[in-house]
Design an enzyme around this catalytic site. Structure first.
Site, PDB file in Angstrom:
ATOM      1  N   LEU A 227       0.811  -1.219   0.000  1.00 53.32           N
ATOM      2  CA  LEU A 227       0.000   0.000   0.000  1.00 53.32           C
ATOM      3  C   LEU A 227       0.847   1.273   0.000  1.00 53.32           C
ATOM      4  CD1 LEU A 227      -2.564  -1.169   2.720  1.00 53.32           C
ATOM      5  CD2 LEU A 227      -2.940  -1.109   0.247  1.00 53.32           C
ATOM      6  N   ASP A 258       9.221  -4.595  -6.338  1.00 56.15           N
ATOM      7  CA  ASP A 258      10.147  -5.702  -6.577  1.00 56.15           C
ATOM      8  C   ASP A 258      11.045  -5.915  -5.360  1.00 56.15           C
ATOM      9  OD1 ASP A 258       9.071  -5.792  -9.128  1.00 56.15           O
ATOM     10  OD2 ASP A 258      10.662  -4.564  -9.995  1.00 56.15           O
TER      11      ASP A 258
END
Length: 307
Positions: A227, A258
């Site tokens: 988030l 990532d």
């Protein structure tokens, strides 16, 4: 002092050469704006995640495909410098290495990205099968949706055959066979991807929980939703709730997701609890956005543990 177990993570995914341009603001349609700087570097969701997991302490097996152009050499040089095996870095003869055009707002650190998958889309089932022994020995499989669909499906099939933990980062968001959801141990979308798969706009803990419930109804075993500045919402068998983000001054948010996924899988592979794995991954991601680039921005284990 008890020595931390070094986990093993197989990453099936993309290598992308990043072409990043920094600018004071994004152009409107048809507008030209001056850039501040440009840089070429190693990237791609799969490779970024593999690099993050490796620097975080995991043994990483990267399975990817590059072309025979000059950008493929960027991949080779990167893996050599990272001391990562290139045994399963395949080459498509005459093919083009994947590339990404990245615009980065130097004032806000936000980005806009266009990806060309190139040779990543030519990764075959047979090439995945050549790495079967690695699946048998690993702790965690981490994959995304930036390589060929068949490579993702075959990787999950092999991981399941040997009872390994399967983590799918559904990025970039795309159609998934509904039957696949039941094969996933951890589904790790960001807010946008969570909305794509559930139809629920995710803005806070309450909407994240609703989206997670819908994904669980589809068959996913555990859901982890990143988030951004809020942190990470987890709904799993052992932990439910928000794990707050670390507050840092961001200079480039490209690759933050990532970084999180690589750190999360490295931590899971060494036996950390879900909450501790999320916190560890949050620290890794926070450090990564304080530096320019994607793979080169990934922090090392010692830095993460000090965060």
């Amino acid at each position: 002092m008890e020595q931390t177990k070094r986990g093993k993570v197989v990453v099936t995914g993309s290598f992308i050469t990043d072409i990043a341009v920094f600018t004071s603001r994004f152009p409107a349609d048809g507008e030209t704006v001056p850039g501040r700087s440009i840089q070429f570097g190693p990237g791609g969701k799969g490779s970024n995640q593999a690099t993050a997991a490796s620097r975080a302490g995991a043994e990483v097996i990267m399975i990817t495909k590059i072309g025979t152009d000059f950008m493929g050499e960027i991949a080779r040089t990167h893996y050599k410098n990272e001391n990562m095996t290139q045994k399963y870095v395949y080459t498509q003869e005459g093919g083009e290495t994947g590339s990404a055009i990245i615009e980065i707002n130097a004032e806000t650190a936000e980005n806009r990205i266009i990806v060309l998958k190139g040779a990543n889309d030519a990764l075959t089932k047979e090439e995945i099968d050549q790495a079967e022994a690695e699946f048998q020995e690993c702790d965690v499989l981490l994959t995304q949706l930036e390589a060929s669909q068949i490579s993702v499906l075959e990787s999950i099939r092999l991981a399941r055959r040997y009872g390994k933990t399967v983590v799918l980062n559904p990025a970039p968001a795309g159609e998934i066979d509904e039957a696949l959801f039941g094969e996933i141990d951890y589904f790790t979308p960001n807010e946008t991807e969570a909305e794509f798969y559930t139809g629920i706009r995710v803005t806070d803990e309450q909407t994240a929980e609703r989206a997670a419930d819908r994904l669980l109804d589809k068959g996913v075993k555990n859901v982890i939703i990143t988030l951004g500045k809020i942190g990470v919402y987890a709904k799993t068998k052992e932990f439910q709730g928000i794990v707050p983000a670390f507050r840092v001054k961001a200079v480039d948010t490209t690759g933050a997701g990532d970084a999180f996924n690589g750190g999360f899988c490295a931590a899971l592979a060494e036996g950390k609890s879900v909450r501790d794995a999320v916190s560890f991954a949050n620290a890794l991601a926070a450090l990564s956005v304080t530096r320019r680039g994607t793979s080169p921005a990934m922090p090392y284990r010692g830095e993460i543990e000090k965060c």
